[in-house]
Write a protein that holds these residues in place. Structure first.
Motif: not given
Length: 139
Positions: A7-12, A16-21
């Motif tokens: 779950l932690w890996s999925l959230l991080t 990360t993808y959200f900030w990259a976009i």
């Protein structure tokens, strides 16, 4: 790996993808911020001001990343950004003293912050175009 580790890996990863976009396309932050704040406060003017401020932060970040990708060996872009803000505030402060006879650093700072939205929007478009041209030249 445990459930919480996954779950932690999925959230991080999602974060990360959200900030990259948002770094690649900072103008997407405007409607996200506007509608989030409008849904929370029900005030269009407040939502618009906050959306511009948040988009300005995203534009500065996008310009910094774009500059460092296009010219990795050049002087750090943060020196340019800091120099712009200091110089622009000093110029507006000088103009205030000449016209009104007194200095309001708060008003000068807010004015420069609003003008930087336009400047960094233009620089973002120029860097984005330069990056595309430079990448196509390498193909």
């Amino acid at each position: 790996m445990t459930f919480f580790g996954k779950l932690w890996s999925l959230l991080t990863g999602t974060w990360t993808y959200f900030w990259a976009i948002l770094t690649a396309f900072p103008f997407l932050g405007f409607p996200l911020a506007y509608f989030s704040i409008f849904a929370w406060k029900r005030d269009r003017r407040l939502a618009g001001r906050w959306a511009i401020n948040i988009t300005n932060f995203l534009l500065i970040r996008a310009v910094a990343v774009g500059y460092s990708v296009i010219w990795p060996e050049a002087v750090s872009v943060w020196w340019w950004i800091t120099g712009f803000f200091v110089t622009a505030i000093a110029l507006l402060g000088f103009i205030q003293v000449k016209w009104k006879g007194k200095l309001s650093l708060l008003k000068a700072s807010f004015s420069v912050w609003r003008l930087s939205f336009l400047l960094f929007g233009l620089v973002y478009v120029v860097l984005y175009t330069t990056g595309i041209v430079k990448t196509m030249g390498n193909v």
